[in-house]
Design a protein around this motif. Structure first.
Motif, short mmCIF file in Angstrom:
data_model
loop_
_atom_site.label_atom_id
_atom_site.label_comp_id
_atom_site.label_asym_id
_atom_site.label_seq_id
_atom_site.Cartn_x
_atom_site.Cartn_y
_atom_site.Cartn_z
N UNK A 146 0.80 -1.21 0.00
CA UNK A 146 0.00 0.00 0.00
C UNK A 146 0.84 1.27 0.00
N UNK A 147 2.12 1.17 0.39
CA UNK A 147 2.97 2.36 0.50
C UNK A 147 4.02 2.45 -0.60
N UNK A 148 3.98 1.53 -1.56
CA UNK A 148 5.03 1.53 -2.57
C UNK A 148 5.01 2.79 -3.42
N UNK A 149 3.82 3.36 -3.65
CA UNK A 149 3.75 4.60 -4.42
C UNK A 149 4.48 5.73 -3.72
N UNK A 150 4.35 5.79 -2.39
CA UNK A 150 5.07 6.82 -1.63
C UNK A 150 6.57 6.57 -1.68
N UNK A 151 6.97 5.30 -1.63
CA UNK A 151 8.40 4.98 -1.72
C UNK A 151 8.98 5.49 -3.04
N UNK A 152 8.28 5.20 -4.15
CA UNK A 152 8.77 5.64 -5.46
C UNK A 152 8.80 7.16 -5.52
N UNK A 153 7.77 7.81 -4.97
CA UNK A 153 7.71 9.27 -4.97
C UNK A 153 8.93 9.87 -4.26
N UNK A 154 9.24 9.37 -3.08
CA UNK A 154 10.36 9.94 -2.31
C UNK A 154 11.70 9.48 -2.85
N UNK A 155 11.79 8.27 -3.38
CA UNK A 155 13.05 7.82 -3.97
C UNK A 155 13.40 8.67 -5.19
N UNK A 156 12.37 9.04 -5.96
CA UNK A 156 12.60 9.92 -7.11
C UNK A 156 13.08 11.28 -6.64
N UNK A 157 12.42 11.84 -5.63
CA UNK A 157 12.81 13.15 -5.12
C UNK A 157 14.18 13.15 -4.48
N UNK A 158 14.56 12.00 -3.88
CA UNK A 158 15.86 11.91 -3.19
C UNK A 158 16.97 11.44 -4.14
N UNK A 159 16.62 11.15 -5.39
CA UNK A 159 17.58 10.66 -6.37
C UNK A 159 18.25 9.37 -5.90
N UNK A 160 17.47 8.50 -5.27
CA UNK A 160 17.97 7.21 -4.77
C UNK A 160 17.68 6.13 -5.81
N UNK A 161 18.56 6.02 -6.80
CA UNK A 161 18.33 5.10 -7.90
C UNK A 161 18.34 3.65 -7.45
N UNK A 162 19.12 3.33 -6.42
CA UNK A 162 19.14 1.95 -5.94
C UNK A 162 17.78 1.52 -5.43
N UNK A 163 17.10 2.44 -4.73
CA UNK A 163 15.76 2.12 -4.22
C UNK A 163 14.76 2.05 -5.38
N UNK A 164 14.89 2.96 -6.33
CA UNK A 164 13.97 2.94 -7.47
C UNK A 164 14.06 1.61 -8.23
N UNK A 165 15.27 1.15 -8.48
CA UNK A 165 15.43 -0.09 -9.23
C UNK A 165 14.85 -1.28 -8.49
N UNK A 166 14.83 -1.21 -7.18
CA UNK A 166 14.29 -2.32 -6.39
C UNK A 166 12.79 -2.23 -6.20
N UNK A 167 12.28 -1.01 -5.96
CA UNK A 167 10.89 -0.86 -5.54
C UNK A 167 9.92 -0.48 -6.67
N UNK A 168 10.40 0.23 -7.69
CA UNK A 168 9.49 0.63 -8.77
C UNK A 168 8.87 -0.59 -9.48
N UNK A 169 9.64 -1.65 -9.78
CA UNK A 169 8.99 -2.83 -10.37
C UNK A 169 7.94 -3.45 -9.45
N UNK A 225 7.39 2.25 -13.91
CA UNK A 225 8.51 1.69 -14.67
C UNK A 225 9.21 2.76 -15.50
N UNK A 226 8.46 3.80 -15.88
CA UNK A 226 9.06 4.87 -16.66
C UNK A 226 10.17 5.60 -15.93
N UNK A 227 10.11 5.60 -14.57
CA UNK A 227 11.20 6.22 -13.80
C UNK A 227 12.53 5.52 -14.05
N UNK A 228 12.46 4.26 -14.48
CA UNK A 228 13.68 3.46 -14.60
C UNK A 228 14.34 3.55 -15.97
N UNK A 229 13.60 4.00 -16.97
CA UNK A 229 14.13 3.96 -18.34
C UNK A 229 15.47 4.68 -18.48
N UNK A 230 15.67 5.87 -17.87
CA UNK A 230 16.99 6.51 -18.01
C UNK A 230 18.11 5.74 -17.35
#
Length: 864
Positions: A319-342, A361-366
């Motif tokens: 239920x909180x994965x959307x918030x994780x992706x939101x804050x990982x994007x804002x914090x530029x934490x690519x390691x978290x994005x690659x793990x949690x966005x999928x 998934x679009x956050x991961x394309x770059x």
């Protein structure tokens, strides 16, 4: 203080009161940001009785909307169970059952619907279309200035029947209201109205501004900044950190910040923050944004990092994965994005929120060029799948699939290479690029050929079979379809097996082989049993068309009703309107031209339909207008032919070219047929069904422009007799198969005065004025005046509903119970129950909800 909102509140209360007698209702509150939508909903909720079942949810302005977030919140509030993330079906059919079982009215409220994800808007449409049968008041707010013409919210609201919804456009406050609100503010109410436009939020911020300053702030941001300057630096940093969190903020997070509770108390006292149940949130989203805009980039990244760490510390539930992706994007934490966005994308996809899955998934394309080949290929493939479903099939989606092919080749995974090549074929077919689609499916098969049986290989065979069928290459369709069927049966792939059966059965029937019907019905049985809704819809479509071609009109009518009822009950709108277009085709073949034209016109007024789904209705509108001699009939026919050319499938093009030859006969202008005759000659007999070959030969000979390629073709019996000049036998044959129009033309071709009179009388009964004109020009025989004859009357209702049943149906659709209908009509309850049962039977519906949906899809069932 809530000023000048008595009328909107009264509308909401009246809608709630009326549910007992009128069924459910939806109220949509629209207006600009800050106009008071949330305040109105809160005031209404506070005025409800304590025992009134109600639930309120808010759509948050995250980078990617939380998939079905507001709906999940409503479901949790009504079930009082937040432990499990419900499945998609539970949030649609399950939620519907929950509402149907409610003992009294239920109030559902959703704030900020403009931020909702696509699947939540689908849910609003789903519930909205069923409101008459639900004890529900749905109130939702949205910013109308943020909903452009292409926004999906328009489609969702537009699908709800007009009598089931009310829109409230909140007006700005008047000078008198501002005077009451302003108290002893040094600025006049008129000046404040001029500065703020009467927007309550702007007014509040301006009035909170230090009036001792020389000038009023020019914007909300200026006003907020001026207020923030009255706080300590620590308090400002606290609010700036919080501004990274849209929506409600758990108080436990507040405790983790330095002096968080103390700063929170000050912020609540100064009306920056407000309580939201057990959580905290900014008083308004405009206020949060004004604070957020103060953050410099490094501080912004750090603030997002604070909340990301808190989320990761607490564990990232679905239920909180959307918030994780939101804050990982804002914090530029690519390691978290690659793990949690999928993970977030997978949850969204399970809920049917494919647009949001694509966004995650679009956050991961770059980031993918720097990832291992297998990981990058998997993510390119996943994004292309979700984006292709929910966004649009553009060059980026094509490029992602091509990139996946390249990377899987590098890894050496032939199965995945073949699967992505098959997808490239499908994508190009959807784009209308038939030649490229054929090339890719051949490449997919070449890649997989010689390897062990697999789902990818079976699906590639099935797709190639389907392409051959759509191009009227039936022998090839049957060959590849049999390969797909055998392989899918071996590996237990039910969906591909049903798909292949459908293609083989259709190919056989379109070539006059009745054994195909058994395969199609087997495909339908498998699809219904396994819940393969789109495969079932495809069978209803193909089999009904085959039955019409085979002149088994009774079986076609029964199947069409069953299919339309199925598609409607399952909200398969695109398939529904295609099938309703086929129903217009059936009425056309039954010489019920008025019904056919009415239905076709209704389908074409529906917004949001693709060209393929509109095509049957476009064809029947053109052909019907031609026979009824209506204005611009030829123009309408040419427009349909132009549209069919974009799809470039013989099934549509051949029908319209034959109609163009008929137009030449009716207009007594043989040259008009030359274009169509040339096209059919180039096409050849192998790409035409037996009936279409017969029609092409019949009309081209009447136009004195025979199609050379069809001179030796085998024809169905009545057409064969007509081609040999045996017109009496041909007329009898056409009558036997219920082809009244063709029987009358065969009668006319006998060319005796009596035969011409009988044909003219028959054309008059059908209302086909163009044929009567054609007789006079063709035979140059005076047949009397061409009076406007009444068309053969159809049944009082397309479904043979009696006047009493139509009356009961109108009350049923209006949401009344059987008891209330009986009371309203002064009839016994047993009488009403009998009428309702008869309505269910005639409309092929199982319950009242399905009846309502049928009447929404087919408004001619219940005339206004």
């Amino acid at each position: 203080m809530l000023l000048e909102r008595d009328d909107p509140l009264a509308i909401c209360h009246a809608a709630l009161t009326g549910i007992a007698h009128k069924g459910g209702h939806a109220v949509f509150v629209a207006g600009e940001a800050g106009i008071g939508k949330s305040a109105l909903l809160e005031c209404f909720a506070q005025g409800l009785p304590k025992d009134q079942p109600q639930a309120m949810a808010i759509c948050d302005p995250l980078d990617t909307p939380r998939p079905m977030g507001a709906v999940r919140d409503l479901d949790a509030m009504l079930s009082e169970d937040r432990r499990l993330l419900p499945a998609e079906r539970d949030l649609f059919d399950g939620f519907l059952r929950k509402l149907q079982g409610a003992r009294g009215p239920v109030v559902l409220m959703i704030e900020d619907l403009h931020w909702a994800d696509q699947r939540s808007l689908d849910w609003v449409q789903f519930i909205g279309r069923r409101l008459s049968q639900l004890p529900v008041l749905l109130i939702a707010s949205f910013r109308d200035d943020e909903v452009d013409p292409g926004h999906a919210l328009h489609s969702a609201l537009g699908a709800i029947p007009a009598q089931r919804k009310t829109r409230i456009d909140l007006a700005p406050l008047s000078v008198d209201a501002i005077r009451q609100l302003g108290g002893d503010h040094p600025q006049s109410a008129a000046d404040l109205r001029e500065i703020t436009g009467g927007n309550p939020f702007y007014l509040t911020e301006i009035m909170n501004h230090d009036a001792r300053l020389a000038a009023l702030p020019g914007s909300v941001a200026d006003a907020v900044n001026a207020r923030l300057n009255g706080l300590s630096d620590a308090q400002c940093r606290f609010l700036e950190t919080l501004s990274c969190c849209p929506g409600a903020i758990p108080f436990d997070w507040i405790r983790q910040l330095e002096d968080g509770p103390a700063h929170c108390d000050v912020a609540v006292q100064r009306r920056f923050l407000i309580l939201a149940g057990e959580d905290i949130k900014f008083r308004h989203e405009l206020l949060r944004l004004a604070v957020y805009q103060r953050l410099p980039p490094t501080a912004c990244r750090a603030a997002h990092g604070v909340f990301l760490d808190l989320l990761l510390r607490d564990g990232t539930g679905d239920d909180m994965l959307g918030h994780v992706v939101h804050h990982a994007t804002g914090a530029h934490r690519n390691d978290v994005l690659l793990r949690e966005a999928p993970r977030a994308a997978a949850v969204a996809a399970r809920l049917g929120a494919h647009r949001e899955a694509a966004r995650y998934l679009g956050h991961l394309l770059p980031l993918l060029p720097d990832q291992p080949a297998d990981i990058a290929a998997e993510l390119y493939e996943s994004w292309a799948y979700e984006a292709g479903l929910a966004l649009r099939i553009d060059e980026d989606v094509i490029a992602a699939r091509e990139q996946a092919v390249s990377l899987w080749r590098k890894v050496g995974d032939t199965e995945r290479v073949g699967e992505n090549l098959r997808w490239l074929s499908r994508l190009h077919w959807y784009r209308g690029e038939a030649e490229i689609a054929q090339r890719y499916v051949r490449e997919a098969i070449a890649e997989l050929e010689g390897r062990k049986a697999s789902p990818a290989r079976a699906r590639a065979y099935a797709l190639r079979a389907q392409f051959h069928m759509l191009q009227d290459q039936m022998p090839e369709a049957m060959t590849w379809g049999e390969e797909a069927r055998a392989m899918a049966g071996t590996i237990g792939d039910d969906e591909t097996f049903a798909h292949a059966l459908n293609t083989i059965g259709s190919a056989r029937m379109f070539r006059g082989d009745p054994t195909g019907e058994g395969l199609l019905r087997e495909s339908l049985a498998i699809s219904l049993e396994r819940g393969l809704d789109e495969q079932a819809a495809r069978v209803y479509t193909n089999l009904s068309e085959c039955l019409v071609e085979a002149r088994d009109l009774k079986a076609a009518a029964d199947l069409l009703e069953e299919g339309i009822a199925f598609d409607t009950a399952h909200d398969l709108d695109a398939w529904t309107f295609y099938l309703i277009g086929r129903k217009a085709h059936l009425f056309f073949e039954m010489d019920r031209y008025g019904d056919a034209l009415q239905i076709a016109e209704e389908v074409l007024t529906r917004e949001g339909q693709t060209l393929v789904m509109r095509m049957p209705a476009l064809i029947i509108r053109a052909r019907t207008r031609l026979r009824l001699d209506l204005p611009d009939a030829i123009t309408t026919l040419r427009e349909a032919l132009e549209e069919a050319g974009k799809i470039d499938e013989p099934q549509y093009l051949s029908t319209l070219h034959i109609a163009l030859i008929e137009a030449a006969v009716l207009a007594h202008e043989p040259d008009l047929a030359d274009e169509a005759v040339g096209w059919l000659d180039r096409l050849g007999p192998d790409h035409l069904s037996p009936r279409k070959r017969g029609e092409a030969v019949f009309w081209s000979r009447l136009a004195d422009r025979p199609v050379a390629a069809l001179s030796q073709a085998a024809l169905p019996d009545p057409f064969q007799k007509a081609a040999r000049g045996q017109f009496t036998a041909a007329a009898d044959g056409f009558r036997a198969e219920s082809s009244g129009y063709l029987a009358l033309w065969s009668q006319a071709l006998i060319a005796t005065p009596e035969a011409l009179r009988l044909a003219d009388r028959g054309f008059a009964e059908l209302g086909v004025t163009a044929a009567r004109h054609a007789l006079r020009r063709r035979f140059d025989i005076p047949l009397g005046s061409l009076d406007k004859a009444a068309r053969r009357s159809a049944a009082a209702n397309p479904y043979a509903l009696t006047r009493a049943e139509l009356t009961v149906l109108a009350h049923l659709v209006d949401g009344k119970s059987n008891a209330l209908i009986a009371e309203t009509l002064c009839r016994s309850r047993r009488t009403v129950e009998n009428h309702v049962a008869s309505i269910f039977s005639k409309l092929r519906c199982h319950n009242r909800v399905e009846v309502v949906l049928r009447c929404q899809s087919e408004p001619w069932i219940l005339p206004r």
